[in-house]
Design an enzyme around this catalytic site. Structure first.
Site, PDB file in Angstrom:
ATOM      1  CE  LYS A  81       7.598 -19.584 -18.208  1.00  0.00           C
ATOM      2  NZ  LYS A  81       8.501 -18.972 -17.770  1.00  0.00           N
ATOM      3  CB  SER A 156       6.407 -15.937 -16.641  1.00  0.00           C
ATOM      4  OG  SER A 156       7.569 -16.432 -16.907  1.00  0.00           O
ATOM      5  CB  SER A 180      10.129 -16.377 -15.088  1.00  0.00           C
ATOM      6  OG  SER A 180       9.418 -15.219 -15.275  1.00  0.00           O
TER       7      SER A 180
HETATM    8  N1  GLN Z   1       8.663 -10.989 -13.974  1.00  0.00           N
HETATM    9  C1  GLN Z   1       9.608 -10.616 -14.997  1.00  0.00           C
HETATM   10  C2  GLN Z   1       8.985 -10.149 -16.329  1.00  0.00           C
HETATM   11  O1  GLN Z   1       7.875  -9.945 -16.212  1.00  0.00           O
HETATM   12  C3  GLN Z   1      10.394 -11.751 -15.250  1.00  0.00           C
HETATM   13  C4  GLN Z   1       9.817 -12.676 -16.277  1.00  0.00           C
HETATM   14  C5  GLN Z   1      10.761 -13.732 -16.807  1.00  0.00           C
HETATM   15  O2  GLN Z   1      11.619 -14.056 -16.169  1.00  0.00           O
HETATM   16  N2  GLN Z   1      10.122 -14.538 -17.582  1.00  0.00           N
HETATM   17  O3  GLN Z   1       9.572  -9.737 -17.250  1.00  0.00           O
END
Ligand code: GLN
Length: 495
Positions: A81, A156, A180
């Site tokens: 990532k 994400s 994410s």
């Molecule tokens: N969807 C969650 C957010 O927008 C999780 C994001 C993540 O785990 N980086 O914060």
């Protein structure tokens, strides 16, 4: 190395490639070359933002093999990532702000993969600064789901999930702050593992919400998960919250007979029929194998989304304040108005809309007069949720719930309704608030508008019990309760 029995019905491409390279049956450069070929051929997925030249890494692997070393991930290509630092390579966080940033050092977790012989070949797309659940918040366009045209891979870590689902590499790495890795793993039909907070060093992971952030892998089998987690875990003096407890992922598949499984009731409302069916089937399979499956209620989980977004935005506003055009990252064209204008301009021009919104909300949440009402309250809710999990784990060895209430949705389908997008994180964010480990397991399919889409289920365990979840996955594979398939048009990674 993992000692999982070879009887596991799923191929373990990372382990198999490493063994072939270690034994000399496969040239060390062959897997990386194949991965780069696949990355180029799958450009339409927009899963990979930049390639990494593997030449130096391969020379190092070759030298160490020549010296007689055993490398558990010898020659295994990996995609990271793009919020994980790799020295000298772009690490953009899918943000214009960091478009030209090249970190001067490598994240500890990544260094450990390289020390084990893995070869980084690319950096994956994500929601900007890991804020989102669909990858639609990337400044470089969304990554796409290889399972269904026009569908999101989740987020994400959407690029990392799409990349492994399309078998561009047999392993990818993401970060999980509120789901994410688990949610995109569910939407893309692969394993995604969120470790206990502190199990894998965060050093070199660009911070989003530091009290929740974890580095987290995607894999295609329990054996590959065991191998990867074994390599990445361990104490790191560069991360102040790094755990100093050994974790051994080499155990046998978990004994399912007598295993106490709690099905979390709060995870069920709002699920599609396909997700509910996959959960029922998992309960049945576990029950048939002798597990004691029972309902459990964690009533405070209904407040998890609210508490999570308050804590996450507060921490994000603080973490991202460093990108001011002076200390870190780039600066917008200087106009009249001096330093303050320049800072405002920089942040307006180079942060995307979701990131700006979260910084503003986070700043408000922490502002004097409001922080007690929001931030302190959220921390109290967080404590209650953590206590509820602890209590549940006195009665149960693992908890089960859907990872996402629905399979992959269409691009644009949910982006107009941010609250609905946040609400769908209901099953994943509680785990981060509590700091416990959780694994999303590919557990079936649901057909939506003629597209056959993967469904994931989440198992969680008490803090420190990461290895139990991996051993559970191995047992589920033997039971035939894991459905891991390669999407049409893509090929398994075996050479
Ligand atoms: N969807 C969650 C957010 O927008 C999780 C994001 C993540 O785990 N980086 O914060």
């Amino acid at each position: 190395m993992s000692s999982l029995p070879p009887s596991s019905p799923l191929p373990s491409p990372a382990r198999q490639l490493a063994q072939a390279v270690q034994s000399g049956a496969l040239a060390p450069q062959a897997p990386a070359e194949e991965a780069l070929r696949r990355i180029r051929a799958a450009g339409q997925l927009n899963a990979v933002l930049s390639e990494v030249d593997p030449t130096e890494q391969l020379q190092a692997v070759q030298q160490r093999l020549n010296a007689g070393e055993t490398l558990p991930l010898a020659g295994v290509p990996v995609i990271l990532k793009d919020n994980l630092s790799l020295r000298g390579s772009p690490t953009t966080c899918a943000s214009r702000m960091l478009e030209s940033y090249r970190p001067p050092y490598t994240a500890t977790a990544v260094q450990r993969l390289q020390d084990a012989g893995a070869v980084v070949v690319g950096k994956a797309n994500l929601d900007e600064f890991a804020m989102g659940s669909s990858n639609e918040n990337s400044a470089f366009g969304p990554a796409l789901n290889p399972w269904g045209e026009g569908r999101v891979p989740g987020g994400s870590s959407g690029g990392s999930a799409a990349a492994i689902a399309a078998r561009l590499t047999p392993l990818t790495v993401g970060s999980d702050t509120g789901g994410s890795v688990r949610q995109p793993a569910a939407l893309c039909g692969v394993y995604g593992f969120k470790p206990t907070y502190g199990r894998i060093s965060r050093s070199g992971l660009v911070a989003y919400a530091s009290s929740l952030d974890t580095v987290a892998p995607f894999a295609l089998s329990a054996a590959d998960l065991a191998l990867t987690l074994g390599v990445m875990s361990g104490h790191d003096p560069r991360d102040a919250i790094s755990l100093n407890q050994p974790a051994d992922f080499t155990g046998a598949p978990l004994e399912l007979s007598g295993l106490r499984v709690g099905v979390v009731q709060e995870g069920l409302p709002g699920c599609t029929s396909g997700v509910a069916a996959a959960l029922d089937e998992m309960r049945r399979a576990l029950g048939a194998a002798g597990a004691q499956v029972q309902e459990v209620s964690l009533p405070h989980l209904k407040n998890a989304v609210a508490a999570y977004y308050i804590v996450a935005m507060a921490e994000a506003s603080s973490n991202l304040s460093r990108f001011d055009g002076m200390h870190y990252a780039r600066r917008a064209e200087e106009g009249a108005g001096g330093a303050v204008q320049s800072m405002l301009h920089t942040r307006e021009e180079f942060f995307g809309a979701e990131v700006q919104k979260r910084i503003m909300l986070g700043t408000f949440i922490l502002s004097s007069g409001y922080s007690d009402r929001y931030y302190t309250k959220a921390l109290q809710v967080r404590r209650l949720i953590a206590q509820e999990f602890e209590e549940a784990f006195r009665q149960f060895d693992v908890l089960l719930m859907p990872t996402s209430p629905f399979p992959a949705f269409r691009l644009g389908e949910r982006s107009g309704d941010p609250l609905a997008m946040y609400a769908a994180d209901v099953n994943t964010v509680g785990v981060n608030l509590a700091g416990i480990p959780a694994l999303s397991v590919p557990a079936g399919f649901e057909t939506v508008d003629g597209q056959r889409l993967p469904v994931g289920l989440q198992f969680s365990a008490r803090a420190g019990d990461d290895a139990r979840l991996v051993a559970l996955a191995a047992a589920l594979e033997q039971l035939g309760a894991v459905q891991l398939e390669t999407p049409d048009g893509y090929q398994d990674f075996s050479l």
